[in-house]
Design a protein around this motif. Structure first.
Motif, mmCIF file in Angstrom:
data_model
loop_
_atom_site.group_PDB
_atom_site.id
_atom_site.type_symbol
_atom_site.label_atom_id
_atom_site.label_comp_id
_atom_site.label_asym_id
_atom_site.label_seq_id
_atom_site.Cartn_x
_atom_site.Cartn_y
_atom_site.Cartn_z
ATOM 1 N N ALA A 1 31.864 -11.461 -42.611
ATOM 2 C CA ALA A 1 32.286 -11.948 -41.301
ATOM 3 C C ALA A 1 31.697 -11.130 -40.154
ATOM 4 O O ALA A 1 31.668 -11.584 -39.013
ATOM 5 C CB ALA A 1 33.814 -11.937 -41.209
ATOM 6 N N ASP A 2 31.207 -9.936 -40.457
ATOM 7 C CA ASP A 2 30.642 -9.057 -39.418
ATOM 8 C C ASP A 2 29.285 -9.545 -38.914
ATOM 9 O O ASP A 2 28.839 -9.145 -37.845
ATOM 10 C CB ASP A 2 30.481 -7.632 -39.950
ATOM 11 C CG ASP A 2 31.807 -6.955 -40.214
ATOM 12 O OD1 ASP A 2 32.757 -7.215 -39.451
ATOM 13 O OD2 ASP A 2 31.896 -6.180 -41.174
ATOM 14 N N GLY A 3 28.591 -10.354 -39.722
ATOM 15 C CA GLY A 3 27.254 -10.791 -39.338
ATOM 16 C C GLY A 3 26.324 -9.600 -39.143
ATOM 17 O O GLY A 3 26.311 -8.665 -39.950
ATOM 18 N N GLU A 4 25.575 -9.586 -38.046
ATOM 19 C CA GLU A 4 24.620 -8.508 -37.791
ATOM 20 C C GLU A 4 25.289 -7.170 -37.501
ATOM 21 O O GLU A 4 24.631 -6.120 -37.547
ATOM 22 C CB GLU A 4 23.698 -8.896 -36.634
ATOM 23 C CG GLU A 4 22.652 -9.940 -37.009
ATOM 24 C CD GLU A 4 21.730 -9.450 -38.126
ATOM 25 O OE1 GLU A 4 21.134 -8.373 -37.979
ATOM 26 O OE2 GLU A 4 21.623 -10.153 -39.152
ATOM 27 N N LYS A 5 26.586 -7.179 -37.220
ATOM 28 C CA LYS A 5 27.300 -5.923 -36.984
ATOM 29 C C LYS A 5 27.451 -5.097 -38.262
ATOM 30 O O LYS A 5 27.799 -3.916 -38.209
ATOM 31 C CB LYS A 5 28.677 -6.208 -36.384
ATOM 32 C CG LYS A 5 28.625 -6.814 -34.988
ATOM 33 C CD LYS A 5 30.013 -7.095 -34.454
ATOM 34 C CE LYS A 5 29.965 -7.719 -33.063
ATOM 35 N NZ LYS A 5 31.333 -8.031 -32.546
ATOM 36 N N VAL A 6 27.193 -5.724 -39.407
ATOM 37 C CA VAL A 6 27.235 -5.009 -40.686
ATOM 38 C C VAL A 6 26.346 -3.774 -40.645
ATOM 39 O O VAL A 6 26.726 -2.688 -41.098
ATOM 40 C CB VAL A 6 26.781 -5.938 -41.840
ATOM 41 C CG1 VAL A 6 26.428 -5.127 -43.091
ATOM 42 C CG2 VAL A 6 27.859 -6.947 -42.162
ATOM 43 N N TRP A 7 25.149 -3.926 -40.082
ATOM 44 C CA TRP A 7 24.152 -2.846 -40.180
ATOM 45 C C TRP A 7 24.560 -1.622 -39.371
ATOM 46 O O TRP A 7 24.309 -0.488 -39.776
ATOM 47 C CB TRP A 7 22.788 -3.386 -39.755
ATOM 48 C CG TRP A 7 22.516 -4.698 -40.419
ATOM 49 C CD1 TRP A 7 22.355 -5.922 -39.819
ATOM 50 C CD2 TRP A 7 22.450 -4.942 -41.836
ATOM 51 N NE1 TRP A 7 22.193 -6.900 -40.763
ATOM 52 C CE2 TRP A 7 22.248 -6.334 -42.003
ATOM 53 C CE3 TRP A 7 22.555 -4.134 -42.960
ATOM 54 C CZ2 TRP A 7 22.131 -6.928 -43.264
ATOM 55 C CZ3 TRP A 7 22.449 -4.711 -44.223
ATOM 56 C CH2 TRP A 7 22.238 -6.093 -44.365
ATOM 57 N N ALA A 8 25.207 -1.838 -38.240
ATOM 58 C CA ALA A 8 25.706 -0.704 -37.460
ATOM 59 C C ALA A 8 26.785 0.043 -38.236
ATOM 60 O O ALA A 8 26.850 1.275 -38.193
ATOM 61 C CB ALA A 8 26.250 -1.186 -36.112
ATOM 62 N N LYS A 9 27.622 -0.692 -38.963
ATOM 63 C CA LYS A 9 28.656 -0.038 -39.768
ATOM 64 C C LYS A 9 28.033 0.811 -40.866
ATOM 65 O O LYS A 9 28.490 1.923 -41.149
ATOM 66 C CB LYS A 9 29.601 -1.081 -40.369
ATOM 67 C CG LYS A 9 30.524 -1.734 -39.351
ATOM 68 C CD LYS A 9 31.534 -2.650 -40.015
ATOM 69 C CE LYS A 9 32.532 -3.193 -39.000
ATOM 70 N NZ LYS A 9 33.566 -4.051 -39.633
#
Length: 266
Positions: free
Chosen positions: A130-138
């Motif tokens: 569900a994070d989409g592209e925010k996954v990579w920052a995590k």
């Protein structure tokens, strides 16, 4: 790979079944549950795409036998990167972090240079589909342990590999607040690990842990031993190497196939 996993799981089912007659009624019930769990795992293993599993296919079943003797089976896993056919262990040899995904690095769009695997506990990082592209920052967060492992399938000169990495580093190290001052220490570590050659079959590992910082290691073709990790004490180089593969800061990652594989299995 799925076939081997099924065979080992089947052995566990047989072992559990053999143990059952000599167990008490409650222990027999536990054994039946164990056998059912192994059967379910066998079905899952046989239907899984063995060339590209995003989670570890492993089963460990234990049943208490007569005199407290345990009957146990475990199916260890290696996962295959699709484009190259190269296998990766299901857990990092450095800190047992699980394999999150695999991919291939191409040159000119069709020359396969190396297979790569990302080891990272995505669940512990709080990452989800569900994070989409925010996954990579995590996953880039300094609180998250991670390793990128490269397995060469094309022979290069060591400096060619370093130059290719440096090409990816440059735009990242040019971001505000970043510096290329640590590049020399990284290059020296890579030259030391390469030992004069960078052959198909060689491995290079980029490792980060919150406690140990950023280190690099290698395993040369024909060797069974990983080198002792060399510390590269530079936060900007650490950032550049992982962003090269995760692409969390607006610059394309060098292996879209690896990112797709990670997302597929979140």
């Amino acid at each position: 790979m799925a076939t081997r996993g099924v065979m080992m799981l089947a052995r566990g089912r047989q072992a559990a079944s053999r143990a059952a007659p000599s167990l008490s009624r409650s222990a027999a019930a536990r054994s039946a549950a164990v056998t059912g769990a192994v059967r379910a795992a066998s079905t899952a293993a046989s239907s899984a795409n063995a060339s590209n599993l995003g989670v570890l296919l492993a089963a460990s079943i234990t049943a208490a036998g007569v005199g407290g003797v345990a009957v146990s089976t475990c199916a260890p896993v290696q996962l295959k990167e699709r484009a190259t056919g190269v296998y990766f262990d299901g857990a990092s040899p450095f800190d047992s972090t699980p394999l999150a995904g695999t991919g291939c690095r191409y040159k000119f769009g069709f020359v396969k240079i190396y297979a790569l695997g990302l080891y990272c506990d995505t669940a512990a990082a709080g990452a989800s589909a569900a994070d989409g592209e925010k996954v990579w920052a995590k996953l880039m967060d300094d609180g998250v342990a991670k390793t990128v492992s490269l397995k060469m399938v094309y022979t290069l000169k060591p400096q060619q590999l370093i130059d290719a990495l440096n090409d990816s580093f440059k735009p990242r190290l040019a971001l505000p607040g970043r510096s290329s001052e640590g590049m020399q220490s990284f290059e020296e570590a890579m030259i030391q690990l390469a030992e004069g050659t960078c052959e198909a079959g060689d491995e290079y590992h980029f490792i980060y842990t919150p406690d140990g910082g950023f280190t690099v290691s290698a395993k040369k073709k024909g060797s069974d031993a990983l080198t002792a990790p060399i510390k590269v004490d530079n936060a900007d180089i650490q950032f550049a190497i992982f962003d090269t593969y995760l692409g969390a800061n607006g610059i394309d990652a060098v292996s879209p196939s690896m990112k797709d594989d990670v997302l597929k299995h979140l």
